[in-house]
Motif scaffolding. Structure first.
Motif, PDB file in Angstrom:
ATOM      1  N   LYS A 127      -2.479   0.202  -4.226  1.00  0.00           N
ATOM      2  CA  LYS A 127      -1.302  -0.691  -3.671  1.00  0.00           C
ATOM      3  C   LYS A 127      -0.364  -0.579  -5.078  1.00  0.00           C
ATOM      4  O   LYS A 127      -0.783  -0.477  -6.354  1.00  0.00           O
ATOM      5  CB  LYS A 127      -1.703  -2.073  -3.785  1.00  0.00           C
ATOM      6  CG  LYS A 127      -2.734  -2.109  -2.666  1.00  0.00           C
ATOM      7  CD  LYS A 127      -3.174  -3.305  -2.434  1.00  0.00           C
ATOM      8  CE  LYS A 127      -4.012  -3.632  -0.847  1.00  0.00           C
ATOM      9  NZ  LYS A 127      -4.316  -5.047  -0.590  1.00  0.00           N
ATOM     10  N   THR A 129       0.914  -0.995   0.181  1.00  0.00           N
ATOM     11  CA  THR A 129       0.016  -0.091  -0.115  1.00  0.00           C
ATOM     12  C   THR A 129       0.848   1.262  -0.106  1.00  0.00           C
ATOM     13  O   THR A 129       1.557   1.398   0.766  1.00  0.00           O
ATOM     14  CB  THR A 129      -0.969  -0.091   1.292  1.00  0.00           C
ATOM     15  OG1 THR A 129      -1.940  -1.079   1.295  1.00  0.00           O
ATOM     16  CG2 THR A 129      -1.710   1.197   1.215  1.00  0.00           C
ATOM     17  N   PRO A 144      -7.445   1.535  -0.244  1.00  0.00           N
ATOM     18  CA  PRO A 144      -5.999   1.343  -0.391  1.00  0.00           C
ATOM     19  C   PRO A 144      -5.642   1.548  -1.862  1.00  0.00           C
ATOM     20  O   PRO A 144      -6.334   0.768  -2.676  1.00  0.00           O
ATOM     21  CB  PRO A 144      -5.460   0.220   0.370  1.00  0.00           C
ATOM     22  CG  PRO A 144      -6.744  -0.674   0.396  1.00  0.00           C
ATOM     23  CD  PRO A 144      -7.919   0.313   0.368  1.00  0.00           C
TER      24      PRO A 144
END
Length: 483
Positions: free
Chosen positions: A455, A436, A453
């Protein structure tokens, strides 16, 4: 004298021979072995052997302890953590500053949901508004003016009591009613105000008092809770107005805890906003989602005809001659697989409570038909570039799931990419794929609706030993000579 004529041996020596003690110089005295050393030289071979074994074992234990402590330090700090410069690290490579990549957003910061919003069925008299919890104000009648709100005032009363004295999973403290409390109930009955019968010696919990406040709209209970919470009615009103200011209710002013005073005034917009907030306060729904309730003095009913219909779970009704009919209604609806709370507020209706309930239900249904869950980011869509000066590959931070927002046509949605790069791999092998690197916050006028998130798409090696960013380009202009 008894010892006269007797010479001490320490004071005499053989004729012509100097005393041994006088001839012994300080240096020679210092070379004399100490009693402890003499004792050690006198140890038997067996004792000396045992002493050597003792010291060898002690040294072994100390060495093992040092190894264990260094291993624990390595596990805590991790193989990629910066190290201190030591004699075994003369170049200081392991202690160099952690180099982090940069996250550069590549998604639009503002999105306007497509389509055209249909008009809502607002009443021709009074004022109304619709607010969607977590999204914002969907619509309202134009040019609203502050007006008396009757017992809708009690929504703020309940909010303050619940926030100051949370119920949790219980019922709160228990109170014993007095003769003065019974007399206050009689006064409300004589004046025709809504109330809850109490008798001297009756015991009621905080939860029961809040239920009496919200279901039969008991004015005597509102005053009782105000005195209990703040010490006096005046002090409680000050807390109500401070809370209104904190919530941004610019057109709301409270003069009492019950709403009997025409000085307690607000607008439909402010009360729709407050209603959505109130339903998020722990314990609020459980004390006002009943059409009727049994108390020690008997069963009492509520005044909201919409309660229990089509997902309606609250909120509050009110009536005075100055305010006319007022009703705030909250309902749970499903939009795109999500539970959404929609609040309709109607003030100043001249007809009846049933008429106000019909207005609120029509607004709730019309608002629900305008709501939709619209996808603004697809799964694995890049939302930011991950830029590292030591790496020439083009890397992205992506969202691994679709990101959707609940709203309506024309709603403005803000998208913010917030970097959250973990610094630990700064001197290790690098950042793995799937790490992340940022979070994507999607916000509507009511606040942040979702956080997703972002990534790393591929492996990013950390900066090589000795790498440093290039110096910034000089902005100094060199002028030509001889001009």
């Amino acid at each position: 004298m008894e010892n006269e004529g007797v010479t001490s041996p320490s004071m005499t020596s053989p004729s012509g021979a100097p005393s041994a003690e006088r001839d012994a110089s300080p240096a020679k005295a210092r070379r004399q072995p100490s009693p402890a050393k003499a004792h050690r030289r006198q140890l038997s071979p067996a004792k000396a052997h045992r002493r050597r074994i003792y010291w060898r074992r002690r040294l072994t234990v100390l060495l093992c302890l040092a190894v264990v402590l260094s291993g624990i330090g390595w596990l805590v700090s991790g193989p990629g953590s910066p190290k201190l410069v030591t004699s075994s690290d003369p170049g200081g490579l392991r202690s160099r500053p952690v180099r982090l990549p940069s996250v550069v957003p590549i998604v639009p910061s503002v999105t306007r949901l497509s389509g055209t919003l249909s008009p809502l069925p607002f009443p021709s008299t009074g004022q109304s508004a619709v607010f969607v919890q977590g999204v914002g104000l969907l619509g309202a009648t134009g040019d609203e003016q502050s007006a008396p709100m009757a017992s809708v005032t009690k929504v703020m009363t309940a909010v303050i009591v619940l926030e100051d004295h949370p119920l949790g999973h219980g019922s709160g403290p228990t109170f014993t009613m007095t003769a003065a409390d019974h007399a206050a109930w009689i006064r409300d009955v004589e004046e025709g105000d809504s109330s809850l019968e109490v008798v001297a010696g009756e015991r009621l919990t905080e939860r029961q008092l809040l239920e009496g406040l919200m279901i039969p709209s008991a004015c005597n209970i509102a005053d009782y809770l105000a005195r209990w919470d703040a010490g006096s009615a005046a002090a409680f009103v000050r807390k109500m107005n401070a809370a209104a200011t904190a919530l941004g209710l610019r057109h709301t002013h409270y003069a009492d805890a019950s709403g009997l005073s025409p000085g307690s005034r607000s607008t439909a917009i402010d009360q729709a906003i407050l209603g959505a907030y109130a339903m998020s306060v722990p314990g609020m729904i459980s004390v006002e989602d009943h059409a009727s309730m049994k108390f020690p003095t008997g069963w009492v009913g509520g005044y909201n005809p919409a309660l229990g219909q089509d997902g309606v779970i609250g909120l509050k009704s009110g009536f005075t001659d100055a305010a006319q009919i007022c009703l705030v209604t909250a309902a749970r609806r499903i939009v795109g697989g999500r539970k959404v709370l929609v609040v309709s507020s109607t003030l100043g209706q001249p007809s009846s409570m049933e008429g106000a309930a019909d207005i609120d239900l029509q607004l709730l249904n019309a608002a629900t038909s305008e709501l939709r869950a619209q996808q603004i980011l697809r799964a694995y869509q890049p939302v930011a570039r991950v830029v590292a000066g030591w790496n020439r590959e083009r890397l992205n931070a992506v969202v691994t799931v679709p990101v959707a927002v609940v709203g309506w046509a024309g709603l403005i949605v803000d998208t913010v990419v917030v970097p959250s790069i973990p610094p630990k791999p700064g001197v290790g092998p690098g950042w793995r794929s799937g790490t992340t690197m940022a979070s994507v916050e999607v916000s509507t006028p009511a606040g942040v609706q979702s956080v997703t998130p972002a990534k790393l798409s591929r492996f990013l090696p950390s900066a090589p030993p000795g790498w440093s960013p290039p110096p910034p380009a000089s902005s100094t202009l060199t002028s030509a000579t001889g001009s």
